[in-house]
Each structure stands twice: as structure tokens, then as C-alpha cells.
Motif scaffolding. Structure first.
Motif, short mmCIF file in Angstrom:
data_model
loop_
_atom_site.label_atom_id
_atom_site.label_comp_id
_atom_site.label_asym_id
_atom_site.label_seq_id
_atom_site.Cartn_x
_atom_site.Cartn_y
_atom_site.Cartn_z
N GLU A 91 0.81 -1.21 0.00
CA GLU A 91 0.00 0.00 0.00
C GLU A 91 0.86 1.27 0.00
O GLU A 91 0.41 2.33 -0.46
CB GLU A 91 -0.93 0.00 1.22
N LYS B 44 3.07 3.89 -1.24
CA LYS B 44 3.45 4.30 -2.59
C LYS B 44 4.44 5.47 -2.59
O LYS B 44 5.15 5.69 -3.57
CB LYS B 44 2.21 4.72 -3.39
N ASP B 45 4.46 6.26 -1.54
CA ASP B 45 5.28 7.47 -1.49
C ASP B 45 6.19 7.43 -0.26
O ASP B 45 6.33 6.40 0.38
CB ASP B 45 4.39 8.71 -1.46
#
Length: 226
Positions: A142, A144-145
Motif C-alpha cells: 500500500e 506508494k510514497d
């Protein structure tokens, strides 16, 4: 003229990861508050008055009105002081996802970790480890950044603060290996970024004391099982 948000009181305790969630959110938003350190072995009359149902921290009191449960408090803080460092995304779908993953951490991750670390039965410990690894894998995918909230700390990051700081202390205390850099490189890097954030870093308790607490807890569980 600056808006008057009213008096804010916050009841917590140094070692509580759930109280630290609230403190991190308040400090990120620059909220002025009065802090009350609670001794959970000798709870104050104010704590019992403001949280008669659960009788535990954290409790936030805003304008004389109390709120309990860390995730509930975090959303309230974001609604009242939303313009400064928003914790939740603006889009309804993204906001719903943030709430989902925050609950996932409390409902799935934390119980599995506690089972893996502080259960005397070997089979139950192994089951807890499997459940923990599965839950961490979902979070790894989950992320992503830099943070779950993108380039800045958001609701899911604060909810996951247990994984960033308390889990490594548990691993050291009981000889557990879950959140390793080879298995979960993104989560591992995220944890370092999160705990080294200036606002987060100043709120965290001394690591040595936390490790010592978990060592004592583990020893007492093992002793009681013999």
C-alpha cells in the motif's frame, strides 16, 4: 485576528503509543494544549471523569468536552485544525481508504504482533508471526510514497507509528524478526523517515526504557507459563 479555538487539554502517558498518536497530531498542527501525564496504576479523578467508559488514555478535552480513542481524536483534530498540515486526503475515496488502513493497523496488525511477541504458547507465537507478516505485506504494497500520506505525514502514518517505533523495540526485547529491511524495504525506510521527522522525534520516549519495559513484560509471561 487569529481564531480562538478554545482551551485544549490532553491526557496521556509517556509509554502509550496511542497517546503518542494524539501528541504527534497536535504538534504537527501547532495546537496549543495543556498536557496531563497520567499514572495508569493510580488514575486521576479527572481521567476517570472524562473517560468513565474505558478509564484509559488518550483523552482530549476541547472546550470542556472530552473525546476518547486515538483514531477518533485524530479525525476530530483534523476537522477542527484542518487548514494546518491536513491529516486526511480531500477526496472522499482517498479519505475512506485512509480510514480503512488506520483501522486495519489497529484491528489486524497490532493484535498479531502482540500474539507473536507476548504469548507463551509456541504454536500461538508462530501463528502470530505469520499473521503479522501477512499484515505487514499488505502495508508494504500500500505504501506508494515517502509516507502513506504522500510527501507529508498523514492519518495512516500516525496510526502506524506503533510499527515505526514500538515494533523494533519489541523485536529487540524478545528476539523477534518481523519488520526487516530485506522483507519489507519500503516499510523499513518509511519507519526511519517517520521516527526521524523533527516533530515525531521529540515526542517519542527513550528507546532504552521502552525496550526494558518489553523485556520485563516478556520475562513475566515466560515465568508465569512455567
Amino acid at each position: 485576528m487569529a481564531k480562538d479555538y478554545g482551551e485544549v487539554k490532553f491526557f496521556g502517558t509517556v509509554g502509550s503509543p496511542f497517546a503518542k498518536r494524539v501528541q504527534i497530531a497536535l504538534d504537527l498542527k501547532g495546537v496549543q494544549y495543556t498536557y496531563f501525564e497520567e499514572d495508569l496504576r493510580n488514575k486521576s479523578e479527572l481521567l476517570l471523569k472524562y473517560n468513565p467508559i474505558h478509564k484509559k488514555v488518550p483523552v482530549l478535552v476541547h472546550k470542556g468536552r472530552p473525546l476518547a480513542e486515538s483514531l477518533v481524536i485524530l479525525e476530530y483534530i483534523d476537522e477542527i485544525w484542518g487548514s494546518n498540515h491536513p491529516l486526511l486526503p480531500q477526496q472522499p475515496y482517498d479519505k475512506a481508504l485512509a480510514r480503512f488502513w488506520s483501522r486495519f493497523i489497529d484491528d489486524k496488525c497490532l493484535p498479531a504482533i502482540l500474539k507473536a511477541a507476548f504469548t507463551a504458547n509456541k504454536e500461538e507465537r508462530e501463528k502470530g508471526s505469520e499473521e503479522s507478516l501477512e499484515a505487514l505485506e499488505y502495508l508494504e504494497n500500500e505504501l506508494k510514497d515517502k509516507f502513506f500520506g504522500g510527501e507529508s505525514i498523514g492519518l495512516v502514518d500516525i496510526a502506524a507509528s506503533y510499527l515505526a517505533f514500538w515494533l523494533p523495540a519489541i523485536e529487540e526485547a524478545v528476539g523477534l524478526k518481523l519488520l526487516t529491511s530485506d522483507k519489507f524495504p519500503k516499510l523499513h525506510k518509511w519507519g526511519q523517515e517517520f521516527t526521524n521527522h523533527p516533530v515525531v522525534k521529540k515526542t517519542l520516549p527513550q528507546r532504552e526504557k521502552v525496550v526494558g519495559f518489553f523485556k520485563a513484560r516478556y520475562a513475566s509471561i515466560i515465568a508465569a507459563s512455567k
